[in-house]
Motif scaffolding. Structure first.
Motif, PDB file in Angstrom:
ATOM      1  N   VAL A 631      -5.400  -4.448   8.071  1.00  0.00           N
ATOM      2  CA  VAL A 631      -4.597  -5.350   7.193  1.00  0.00           C
ATOM      3  C   VAL A 631      -3.849  -4.614   6.295  1.00  0.00           C
ATOM      4  O   VAL A 631      -4.458  -4.031   5.243  1.00  0.00           O
ATOM      5  CB  VAL A 631      -5.269  -6.454   6.813  1.00  0.00           C
ATOM      6  CG1 VAL A 631      -4.005  -7.548   6.242  1.00  0.00           C
ATOM      7  CG2 VAL A 631      -5.824  -7.441   8.108  1.00  0.00           C
ATOM      8  N   ARG A 632      -2.562  -4.649   6.000  1.00  0.00           N
ATOM      9  CA  ARG A 632      -1.753  -4.599   4.968  1.00  0.00           C
ATOM     10  C   ARG A 632      -1.202  -5.614   4.348  1.00  0.00           C
ATOM     11  O   ARG A 632      -0.774  -6.689   4.999  1.00  0.00           O
ATOM     12  CB  ARG A 632      -0.668  -3.559   5.144  1.00  0.00           C
ATOM     13  CG  ARG A 632      -1.240  -1.967   5.600  1.00  0.00           C
ATOM     14  CD  ARG A 632      -0.201  -0.997   5.903  1.00  0.00           C
ATOM     15  NE  ARG A 632       0.838  -0.625   4.802  1.00  0.00           N
ATOM     16  CZ  ARG A 632       1.574   0.446   4.669  1.00  0.00           C
ATOM     17  NH1 ARG A 632       1.445   1.280   5.636  1.00  0.00           N
ATOM     18  NH2 ARG A 632       2.365   0.572   3.842  1.00  0.00           N
ATOM     19  N   ALA A 633      -0.833  -5.691   3.137  1.00  0.00           N
ATOM     20  CA  ALA A 633      -0.172  -6.865   2.439  1.00  0.00           C
ATOM     21  C   ALA A 633       0.764  -6.625   1.254  1.00  0.00           C
ATOM     22  O   ALA A 633       0.622  -5.390   0.595  1.00  0.00           O
ATOM     23  CB  ALA A 633      -1.420  -7.900   1.958  1.00  0.00           C
ATOM     24  N   ASP A 634       1.666  -7.396   0.947  1.00  0.00           N
ATOM     25  CA  ASP A 634       2.321  -7.221  -0.257  1.00  0.00           C
ATOM     26  C   ASP A 634       2.357  -8.698  -0.845  1.00  0.00           C
ATOM     27  O   ASP A 634       1.787  -9.652  -0.482  1.00  0.00           O
ATOM     28  CB  ASP A 634       3.766  -7.099   0.050  1.00  0.00           C
ATOM     29  CG  ASP A 634       4.705  -7.716   1.258  1.00  0.00           C
ATOM     30  OD1 ASP A 634       4.288  -8.789   1.346  1.00  0.00           O
ATOM     31  OD2 ASP A 634       5.373  -7.256   1.900  1.00  0.00           O
ATOM     32  N   ALA A 635       3.404  -9.247  -1.782  1.00  0.00           N
ATOM     33  CA  ALA A 635       3.377 -10.304  -2.470  1.00  0.00           C
ATOM     34  C   ALA A 635       3.331 -11.640  -1.451  1.00  0.00           C
ATOM     35  O   ALA A 635       2.818 -12.588  -1.837  1.00  0.00           O
ATOM     36  CB  ALA A 635       4.412 -10.377  -3.617  1.00  0.00           C
ATOM     37  N   ALA A 636       4.274 -11.367  -0.336  1.00  0.00           N
ATOM     38  CA  ALA A 636       4.629 -12.636   0.404  1.00  0.00           C
ATOM     39  C   ALA A 636       3.775 -12.683   1.750  1.00  0.00           C
ATOM     40  O   ALA A 636       3.601 -13.616   2.442  1.00  0.00           O
ATOM     41  CB  ALA A 636       6.029 -12.616   0.689  1.00  0.00           C
ATOM     42  N   SER A 637       3.574 -11.382   2.214  1.00  0.00           N
ATOM     43  CA  SER A 637       2.922 -11.401   3.607  1.00  0.00           C
ATOM     44  C   SER A 637       1.934 -10.633   3.782  1.00  0.00           C
ATOM     45  O   SER A 637       1.583  -9.517   2.876  1.00  0.00           O
ATOM     46  CB  SER A 637       4.206 -11.000   4.533  1.00  0.00           C
ATOM     47  OG  SER A 637       5.190 -11.769   4.543  1.00  0.00           O
ATOM     48  N   GLU A 638       1.140 -10.748   4.871  1.00  0.00           N
ATOM     49  CA  GLU A 638      -0.129  -9.889   5.279  1.00  0.00           C
ATOM     50  C   GLU A 638       0.430  -9.135   6.601  1.00  0.00           C
ATOM     51  O   GLU A 638       1.050  -9.985   7.292  1.00  0.00           O
ATOM     52  CB  GLU A 638      -1.395 -10.548   5.657  1.00  0.00           C
ATOM     53  CG  GLU A 638      -2.012 -10.881   4.117  1.00  0.00           C
ATOM     54  CD  GLU A 638      -3.521 -11.489   4.614  1.00  0.00           C
ATOM     55  OE1 GLU A 638      -4.308 -11.665   3.633  1.00  0.00           O
ATOM     56  OE2 GLU A 638      -3.777 -11.775   5.912  1.00  0.00           O
ATOM     57  N   TYR A 639       0.252  -8.100   6.934  1.00  0.00           N
ATOM     58  CA  TYR A 639       0.607  -7.420   8.081  1.00  0.00           C
ATOM     59  C   TYR A 639      -0.609  -6.947   8.866  1.00  0.00           C
ATOM     60  O   TYR A 639      -1.471  -6.216   8.537  1.00  0.00           O
ATOM     61  CB  TYR A 639       1.538  -6.273   7.845  1.00  0.00           C
ATOM     62  CG  TYR A 639       2.799  -6.732   6.852  1.00  0.00           C
ATOM     63  CD1 TYR A 639       3.927  -6.983   7.624  1.00  0.00           C
ATOM     64  CD2 TYR A 639       2.689  -6.318   5.462  1.00  0.00           C
ATOM     65  CE1 TYR A 639       4.895  -7.263   6.768  1.00  0.00           C
ATOM     66  CE2 TYR A 639       3.959  -6.812   4.860  1.00  0.00           C
ATOM     67  CZ  TYR A 639       4.867  -7.232   5.462  1.00  0.00           C
ATOM     68  OH  TYR A 639       6.013  -7.434   4.591  1.00  0.00           O
ATOM     69  N   TRP A 640      -0.850  -7.809  10.007  1.00  0.00           N
ATOM     70  CA  TRP A 640      -1.942  -7.578  10.730  1.00  0.00           C
ATOM     71  C   TRP A 640      -1.602  -6.553  11.913  1.00  0.00           C
ATOM     72  O   TRP A 640      -0.752  -6.695  12.799  1.00  0.00           O
ATOM     73  CB  TRP A 640      -2.477  -8.845  11.348  1.00  0.00           C
ATOM     74  CG  TRP A 640      -3.234  -9.822  10.558  1.00  0.00           C
ATOM     75  CD1 TRP A 640      -3.025  -9.860   8.988  1.00  0.00           C
ATOM     76  CD2 TRP A 640      -4.359 -10.539  10.903  1.00  0.00           C
ATOM     77  NE1 TRP A 640      -3.977 -10.687   8.714  1.00  0.00           N
ATOM     78  CE2 TRP A 640      -4.839 -11.162   9.693  1.00  0.00           C
ATOM     79  CE3 TRP A 640      -5.086 -10.686  12.068  1.00  0.00           C
ATOM     80  CZ2 TRP A 640      -5.756 -12.098   9.530  1.00  0.00           C
ATOM     81  CZ3 TRP A 640      -5.952 -11.857  12.152  1.00  0.00           C
ATOM     82  CH2 TRP A 640      -6.487 -12.289  10.717  1.00  0.00           C
ATOM     83  N   PHE A 641      -2.053  -5.375  11.829  1.00  0.00           N
ATOM     84  CA  PHE A 641      -2.244  -4.284  12.777  1.00  0.00           C
ATOM     85  C   PHE A 641      -3.287  -4.593  13.914  1.00  0.00           C
ATOM     86  O   PHE A 641      -4.500  -4.682  13.650  1.00  0.00           O
ATOM     87  CB  PHE A 641      -2.225  -3.185  12.404  1.00  0.00           C
ATOM     88  CG  PHE A 641      -1.121  -2.166  11.629  1.00  0.00           C
ATOM     89  CD1 PHE A 641       0.048  -1.710  12.155  1.00  0.00           C
ATOM     90  CD2 PHE A 641      -0.851  -2.950  10.260  1.00  0.00           C
ATOM     91  CE1 PHE A 641       0.816  -1.283  11.492  1.00  0.00           C
ATOM     92  CE2 PHE A 641       0.366  -2.526   9.574  1.00  0.00           C
ATOM     93  CZ  PHE A 641       1.111  -1.644  10.082  1.00  0.00           C
ATOM     94  N   VAL A 642      -2.936  -4.908  15.141  1.00  0.00           N
ATOM     95  CA  VAL A 642      -3.875  -5.019  16.165  1.00  0.00           C
ATOM     96  C   VAL A 642      -3.778  -4.061  17.128  1.00  0.00           C
ATOM     97  O   VAL A 642      -2.754  -3.649  17.702  1.00  0.00           O
ATOM     98  CB  VAL A 642      -3.701  -6.390  16.627  1.00  0.00           C
ATOM     99  CG1 VAL A 642      -4.317  -7.470  15.950  1.00  0.00           C
ATOM    100  CG2 VAL A 642      -2.540  -6.852  16.994  1.00  0.00           C
ATOM    101  N   VAL A 643      -4.960  -3.353  17.279  1.00  0.00           N
ATOM    102  CA  VAL A 643      -4.745  -2.045  18.154  1.00  0.00           C
ATOM    103  C   VAL A 643      -5.718  -2.044  19.136  1.00  0.00           C
ATOM    104  O   VAL A 643      -6.959  -2.437  19.111  1.00  0.00           O
ATOM    105  CB  VAL A 643      -5.241  -0.913  17.221  1.00  0.00           C
ATOM    106  CG1 VAL A 643      -5.020   0.406  18.214  1.00  0.00           C
ATOM    107  CG2 VAL A 643      -4.221  -0.624  16.154  1.00  0.00           C
ATOM    108  N   ASN A 644      -5.291  -2.163  20.556  1.00  0.00           N
ATOM    109  CA  ASN A 644      -5.986  -2.018  21.828  1.00  0.00           C
ATOM    110  C   ASN A 644      -7.030  -0.985  21.918  1.00  0.00           C
ATOM    111  O   ASN A 644      -6.531   0.396  22.186  1.00  0.00           O
ATOM    112  CB  ASN A 644      -5.023  -2.435  22.995  1.00  0.00           C
ATOM    113  CG  ASN A 644      -6.080  -2.589  24.146  1.00  0.00           C
ATOM    114  OD1 ASN A 644      -7.364  -2.474  24.213  1.00  0.00           O
ATOM    115  ND2 ASN A 644      -5.294  -2.964  25.266  1.00  0.00           N
TER     116      ASN A 644
END
Length: 686
Positions: A631-644
C-alpha cells in the motif's frame, strides 16, 4: 537509520516525455550508445519514445571513451548523445564514468589494483579493478568526475548525477598496502588508543597484543581463523571506505552543480552484504537500487523483501529502481527467460514498495562483451519481439500510474528488523555452525507473513518501532546494552517482540555475553540457554506442534513461570524441552523461536503469534497467500497494489477500489487478476 540528505528527487526538464512537468514515474534504462554505430542512435530514440521511456542512465562505463589517454578528452560523441536525447524529451541521469578504469591508467599505475586476502593482484580485464583507498585512483577519478560535471552542468537534459556504479560489487574487500594504511587510520579514529583496540579485539587470546597501530594489518590469509573482531572491524571499515569515496565524488559534483540531485545504485538483493546501505542512505539525495531475481521457490518473495527493505532504507520516500532485467540474465548457472507477465509484475512490485522510477539494464542488448546474453529492453531479436512489446506495454501502464508518483509507503503493522552488522558477525568463521544464513532467516519470516496475508516492513536496525504492533528480530546476533534496553522498552510499552536462535549472543565488539544466552534479553524472554545444539545438514528435530526444525536447536531452561511454551521438542535429547516460547512483559510480550523452521514451518508459528498480538491481514481470507498486498498513500488516496503470487487467475471481485489503469478494470463485474498479474486500485484514505 540514516535519513536521505535533502530528499531531492529528479530535476525533470520541461520537455521530458510523459505527462508534462507534473507527476510522473521515471521509466528507462542504462543506455550505452558508444557500443553502437551512429546510425543506430536515431532508431534508439525513436523506439524510446514508442516505449514511453523518459529517462536513461548515460556514461556508466565510458571512461576509456571519454578520456582515451592521460591528457586526452573526447566529448564530441557524448555531446551529441546528450543533445539527441534532450531533443526527444528524454532526461539523463549522467554517470561520472568512474566505475571501471581504462587500460592506460592501470598500465601507468598498477598500484591502484586491488589485492586479495591471499596477496593476489586483481588484474584488469573485467570491471571495478580499483582500490577504494588508493590515493592515485582517487586523483584520476575525481579529475574525471569534475571534468564531466563542469562540461554538462548546464545541459538541459541533466536530471541527476549517478556516482560510479554498484560501488563495492567486486572490490569491497581490498587487502593492499593502501587498505592497511587506511584501516589503521580508521581504527585510530574509532578507538583512540591501542589499549582500547586491544580490549575491543580481545588480543590477550593467541598472543595478539599490539603496542602500536602500525602493527595492525587487515585480516589477510592466516594460519588459522583471524581475530573475529578484527574481521568485523575490517568489514565495518570496508563499507566506510567506499562510503568515504562516495562522499569524495559527491563533493566534486556539488561544487560544480549544487542544485542537481545525486545518487548511486545500491545492490539490496540476495547475498550482497559488504555495504551497509542503511548507513549510506544519508549520503545521497535519493536512494537507488539494482535488483535481479534469483531462481527458486522464494524468488518473488525475495524480490518483494529487497524492494521493501530498499523503501525503508529510503525512509519511506520515493526511490529509484536503477537496474533490473526484462528477461534472462547472464551470470547464473542457468539463465532462464521470464515467463509472460513477469516483466510487468516484477516492475510493479518495486513500485508497490515505493519506487518512482523503473529502469532496466540495459536499453539495447549488447552484441559483444561479457553481458551479451543479458536481456534488455531492445533484445537481439529487435523491436519485433515479445520482450519489446511487453516493454512498451509497461511504459503505457506507468504513464497511467502517474497520479501515485510522490506518494509514500503506508507503514505495515509488522516489522522485520534487518541489521548488517549482525549479518556480518553471525556468519563469521569459528562459530557453532557454518550453515547459518542470516538473510535467509529474515526472508523466511517475510515469506511467512506473505502467506498469512499480513503486510510487514523490512526495516534497518535503528528504525523507530513504536507504531509496529509486532517486531520480528531474526538472528539479531549483536546486541549491546543500549539496544537491549530499547527492545525491553518497546515490549513493555505494548509491542510484541519475536527473537530467534543465535540472537543477543555478543555485544558490539563481538564479545560473548556471560552468564548464559541470550545475554541481555534473558530476563525479557524468561529463559536461559547454556549450550547451542546446531544440527548437521541432514538432521532435523521434530516439534510437538507437528513442525520440524533444521540447522539449529537450543538447550533451553525456562526461568520464569509466566513463560508460555508454544511448542516443545518432540524427539531427540531435548525431548520435552521448550522450543518456542512466549512471555508477557508489561503491556506486550516477547517470544523466542529456537530452531530454523523455514518459510512453511514459520507460517503456523506466525499465525499464533500474530493472533496473540492482535494483528490480522487486510486481504479477504480467500486471497491470503495467493496475493501480495502493498500500500502507498497520499493525502487523498490509498493505492492498493495487488500482485498475483501464483500461476493461476485470482478473482478480485470483492476487493473494492477503483483501478487506476483502465486495463485493470473489471469486465462484466468480475475483476480477475491473471497469472503473474498485478493491478493497482485507488481507495479513499482510511
Amino acid at each position: 537509520m540514516a535519513a536521505a540528505r535533502s530528499h531531492r528527487w529528479l530535476r525533470w526538464p520541461e520537455n521530458t516525455a510523459g505527462r508534462g512537468s507534473g507527476r510522473k514515474l521515471a521509466y528507462g534504462a542504462d543506455y550505452n550508445p558508444e557500443q553502437w554505430p551512429r546510425e543506430v542512435w536515431d532508431e534508439d530514440v525513436r523506439l524510446m519514445r514508442e516505449a514511453g521511456v523518459n529517462i536513461v542512465s548515460l556514461g556508466v562505463f565510458s571512461w576509456a571513451r571519454i578520456q582515451p589517454g592521460p591528457d586526452e578528452w573526447d566529448f564530441a560523441w557524448l555531446d551529441e548523445v546528450m543533445d539527441l536525447l534532450h531533443a526527444n524529451g528524454i532526461a539523463v541521469d549522467l554517470a561520472t564514468a568512474t566505475a571501471s578504469p581504462p587500460p592506460w591508467l592501470t598500465t601507468l599505475h598498477p598500484e591502484i589494483l586491488p589485492v586479495t586476502a591471499a596477496g593476489e593482484t586483481v588484474w584488469p580485464g573485467a570491471r571495478q579493478h580499483w582500490r577504494p583507498t588508493s590515493p592515485v585512483f582517487r586523483t584520476h577519478a575525481l579529475r574525471l568526475a569534475e571534468t564531466v560535471a563542469r562540461r554538462y552542468a548546464d545541459h538541459p537534459a541533466l536530471t541527476a548525477w549517478h556516482i560510479s556504479n554498484e560501488l563495492g560489487c567486486h572490490n569491497v574487500y581490498d587487502y593492499s598496502g593502501d587498505a592497511a594504511a587506511a584501516f589503521r587510520i580508521w581504527l585510530r579514529e574509532r578507538y583512540g588508543t591501542v589499549e582500547r583496540l586491544n580490549t575491543a579485539w580481545g588480543t590477550a587470546f593467541w598472543s595478539q597484543h599490539y603496542t602500536g597501530f602500525d602493527q595492525v594489518l587487515p585480516p589477510r590469509l592466516a594460519a588459522s581463523h583471524p581475530n573475529p573482531t578484527q574481521q568485523l572491524d575490517f568489514k565495518r571499515f570496508s563499507s566506510d571506505a567506499l562510503k568515504e569515496y562516495l562522499r569524495a565524488e559527491r563533493a566534486v559534483l556539488e561544487s560544480a552543480t549544487p542544485d542537481v540531485p545525486i545518487t548511486t545504485n545500491f545492490m539490496v538483493m540476495g547475498e550482497t552484504r559488504g555495504m551497509n546501505y542503511a548507513d549510506w542512505a544519508a549520503e545521497v539525495d535519493f536512494v537507488s537500487n539494482d535488483h535481479y531475481v534469483r531462481p527458486g521457490a522464494q524468488a518473488l518473495d525475495e524480490l518483494s523483501f529487497s524492494a521493501n527493505l530498499t523503501g525503508n532504507i529510503a525512509g519511506g520516500r520515493p526511490w529509484f529502481l536503477m537496474e533490473h532485467s526484462t528477461s534472462a540474465v547472464n551470470w547464473q548457472p542457468v539463465n532462464r527467460a521470464k515467463a509472460p507477465g513477469e516483466l510487468a509484475r516484477d516492475s510493479l512490485l518495486h513500485v508497490a514498495h515505493g519506487a518512482d522510477a523503473v529502469c532496466f539494464f540495459q536499453w539495447r542488448q549488447s552484441a559483444a562483451g561479457a553481458e551479451k546474453y543479458h536481456s534488455a529492453m531492445v533484445p537481439h531479436a529487435g523491436p519485433e519481439s515479445a520482450v519489446f512489446r511487453a516493454v512498451a506495454d509497461l511504459g503505457r501502464r506507468l504513464e497511467e500510474l502517474a497520479p501515485l508518483a510522490g506518494s509514500h509507503r503506508k507503514p505495515a503493522p509488522v516489522a522485520i528488523l534487518f541489521d548488517w552488522e549482525s549479518w556480518w558477525a553471525s556468519e563469521q568463521d569459528s562459530h557453532p555452525s557454518s550453515l547459518l544464513r542470516y538473510r535467509q532467516e529474515a526472508l523466511d519470516w517475510y515469506s511467512a507473513m506473505l502467506a498469512r496475508g499480513v503486510r510487514a516492513d523490512v526495516v534497518p536496525l535503528g528504525t523507530p518501532l513504536e507504531h509496529y504492533r509486532m517486531v520480528v528480530a531474526p538472528i539479531l546476533h549483536m546486541v549491546g546494552e543500549d539496544r537491549a534496553k530499547e527492545l525491553v522498552r518497546y515490549t513493555e510499552s505494548g509491542g510484541h517482540l519475536v527473537a530467534t536462535y543465535f540472537s543477543a549472543v555478543v555485544d558490539e565488539n563481538d564479545h560473548a555475553w556471560l552468564g548464559g544466552y541470550p545475554g541481555p534479553l534473558r530476563d525479557l524472554l524468561g529463559l536461559r540457554i547454556e549450550e547451542f545444539v546446531p544440527l548437521l545438514p541432514d538432521e532435523e528435530v521434530r516439534l510437538d506442534d507437528g513442525s520440524a526444525g533444521t540447522l539449529w536447536s537450543d538447550d533451553i531452561t525456562v526461568t520464569d513461570p509466566q513463560v508460555e511454551v508454544l511448542a516443545s521438542y518432540a524427539d531427540g535429547p531435548r525431548a520435552g524441552q521448550a522450543a518456542i516460547t512466549r512471555r508477557s512483559a508489561g503491556a506486550g510480550s516477547a517470544a523466542y523461536v529456537s530452531t530454523r523452521l523455514g518459510a512453511q514451518g514459520l507460517t503456523g508459528v506466525a499465525a499464533r503469534l500474530l493472533a496473540k498480538a492482535g494483528v490480522a491481514g487486510e486481504l479477504p481470507p480467500r486471497l491470503r497467500g495467493s496475493v501480495e498486498l502493498a500500500v502507498r498513500a497520499d493525502a487523498a488516496s490509498e493505492y492498493w497494489f495487488v500482485v498475483n503470487r501464483t500461476a493461476e487467475p485470482v478473482d478480485l471481485a470483492d476487493l473494492g477500489g477503483e483501478p487506476i489503469d483502465p486495463a485493470d478494470a473489471p469486465e462484466g463485474g468480475a475483476g480477475v487478476l491473471p497469472p503473474r498479474g498485478a493491478a493497482v486500485l485507488r481507495r479513499p484514505t482510511a
